[in-house]
Design a protein around this motif. Structure first.
Motif, short mmCIF file in Angstrom:
data_model
loop_
_atom_site.label_atom_id
_atom_site.label_comp_id
_atom_site.label_asym_id
_atom_site.label_seq_id
_atom_site.Cartn_x
_atom_site.Cartn_y
_atom_site.Cartn_z
N SER A 52 0.83 -1.20 0.00
CA SER A 52 0.00 0.00 0.00
C SER A 52 0.87 1.26 0.00
CB SER A 52 -0.90 0.01 1.24
OG SER A 52 -0.11 0.14 2.42
N VAL A 53 0.23 2.39 -0.24
CA VAL A 53 0.95 3.67 -0.15
C VAL A 53 1.44 3.89 1.27
CG1 VAL A 53 0.71 6.18 -0.38
CG2 VAL A 53 -0.35 4.68 -2.07
N ASP A 54 0.68 3.43 2.25
CA ASP A 54 1.13 3.53 3.65
C ASP A 54 2.45 2.78 3.84
OD1 ASP A 54 -1.03 5.06 4.38
OD2 ASP A 54 -2.20 3.38 5.17
N SER A 55 2.60 1.64 3.16
CA SER A 55 3.86 0.89 3.25
C SER A 55 5.01 1.73 2.72
CB SER A 55 3.76 -0.40 2.42
OG SER A 55 2.69 -1.21 2.82
N ASN A 59 5.13 5.10 2.45
CA ASN A 59 5.37 6.24 3.35
C ASN A 59 6.08 5.81 4.62
OD1 ASN A 59 4.07 7.92 1.52
ND2 ASN A 59 2.09 7.76 2.54
N ASP A 60 5.69 4.65 5.14
CA ASP A 60 6.30 4.16 6.38
C ASP A 60 7.78 3.86 6.20
OD1 ASP A 60 6.00 2.91 9.19
OD2 ASP A 60 6.86 1.27 8.00
N ASP A 65 6.88 -4.10 3.09
CA ASP A 65 5.81 -4.12 4.08
C ASP A 65 6.32 -4.69 5.40
OD1 ASP A 65 3.33 -3.79 5.14
OD2 ASP A 65 2.37 -5.42 4.04
#
Length: 395
Positions: free
Chosen positions: A262-265, A267-268, A341
């Motif tokens: 995901s995009v969260d992955s 960004n993280d 991830d």
């Protein structure tokens, strides 16, 4: 007086999910294949490595073992060649003296090897339940129904099917029969360019993300040029007008591994590792590909890391077995490689091929017993090979 009773065995039957997790059953809705016949060696058998070596040595040049990049290290150790699915199928075809091709991969890969090898060669899949959920998201019946929908909309004649290598032999045959071609994640753009020279629209099977990313990112189309055909809905969930206006008709399929990123992955990992390069496979979602620094096939990923300077940092969005292998390989060159991830994500069906299954296969073949042969019928093979030959003819 105390009464002592004898405990009775519980009448408990393992659920299909439990059997699936134990590697002893298949999910017909998401996998091809059946339970592996025969008695498998125990995974705890300390002699498994020695047994595999002995059986392979006994077979000699009669056996050629193919190991897909996503396989476990314990299996890769015995592979004669490693690579992606199409490379391995071609490697098998280039080894005509090998009577047995043991494909440590999944069902569609073994089918492709059977299509490209000679009739004298026998392709073996160590576990018949090693399927591919993406490939199984497009069945021959569903695709035939889709073509009827396109015919009713008056656009079938202007539509060229392009099928990803990660598809069944039936889908490859449909593609060949209807004037289309196969593509890999490396040559998808060339395949689409060829297809649009033949017709006005493309039916892209079965991975929506590779089709969308190639059309939008690599060929300059817009997201509005793409529609998503859902085989579980009447008319694919689309109006006739939507079908007629679309350039890319994307099948509603995806890779269960690459679809998790995901995009969260992204960004993280950027927050955790300053200066990291994010490199993802084009089977990832469009928004993930847009957020990454680099996008490419498995072979592209490997070559990018080989060419990377010492001290560079990389977050890789692909299957975990490969990422861990690359991390170990390039650590000596002072290159930091991490999984994109935080969640562990192996390809569960690819991981069904383990050392016990490989040992059982090799020992059976060494004893003269042919097991788990993958055979594609002649008509299917003929049309599938036609589609593959069109891909091989691409510039």
């Amino acid at each position: 007086m105390r009464v002592v009773t004898t405990a009775q065995p519980l009448d408990v039957q393992p659920t299909p999910l439990a059997l699936l997790l134990l590697g002893r059953e298949a999910d017909p809705k998401s996998e091809r294949g059946v339970e592996c016949p025969g008695d498998l060696p125990s995974p705890s058998d300390p002699d498994l490595v020695a047994r595999a070596r002995a059986a392979k040595e006994k077979l000699g040049d009669k056996v050629f073992i193919l190991g897909h990049h996503y396989q476990r290290d314990e299996v890769i150790e015995f592979a004669d060649v490693t690579g992606d699915s199409f490379k391995l199928a071609k490697d098998a075809a280039a080894k005509p003296e090998a009577e047995y091709i043991v494909f440590c991969g999944v069902h569609f890969m073994a089918e492709s090897a059977d299509i490209l090898t000679s009739d004298d060669q026998k392709v073996v899949l160590p576990d018949l339940a090693a399927g591919c959920s993406m490939a199984d998201m497009a069945t021959a019946e569903q695709v035939a129904e889709c073509w009827d929908v396109l015919t009713d909309a008056g656009i079938a004649g202007a539509t060229v099917p392009v099928s990803y290598m990660n598809s069944s032999a039936d889908i490859k045959a449909f593609t060949g029969k209807h004037g289309g071609t196969i593509c890999t994640s490396s040559n998808a753009k060339k395949a689409l360019e060829w297809a649009f020279e033949q017709g006005e629209k493309v039916l892209f099977l079965p991975d929506q993300h590779l089709g969308r990313n190639t059309a939008v990112r690599d060929m300059g189309m817009s997201l509005d040029d793409c529609v998503l055909y859902n085989p579980h809905k009447p008319n694919g969930g689309l109006t006739t007008e939507q079908l007629r206006n679309a350039k890319m008709i994307l099948w509603r399929g995806h890779c269960s591994v690459h679809g998790r990123f995901s995009v969260d992955s992204v960004n993280d990992v950027r927050a955790r590792i300053p200066g990291v390069n994010v490199l993802v496979h084009p089977e990832c979602k469009h928004e993930v590909v847009a957020a990454a620094d680099y996008v490419g096939s498995t072979e592209y990923i490997i070559k990018a890391l080989e060419a990377a300077p010492a001290g560079s940092k990389w977050a890789i969005g692909t299957e975990l077995n490969l990422v861990r292998r690359l991390a170990n390989r390039f650590a000596a060159e002072d290159k930091e490689v991490v999984f994109l991830d935080k969640t562990v994500c192996f390809c569960s069906t690819m991981n069904r091929i383990d050392l016990p299954h490989l040992v059982w296969t090799l020992e059976s073949l060494a004893d003269g017993t042919l097991v788990n042969q993958i055979q594609v019928d002649k008509e299917t093979e003929s049309f599938a090979k036609l589609a593959l030959e069109r891909m091989l003819a691409l510039p």
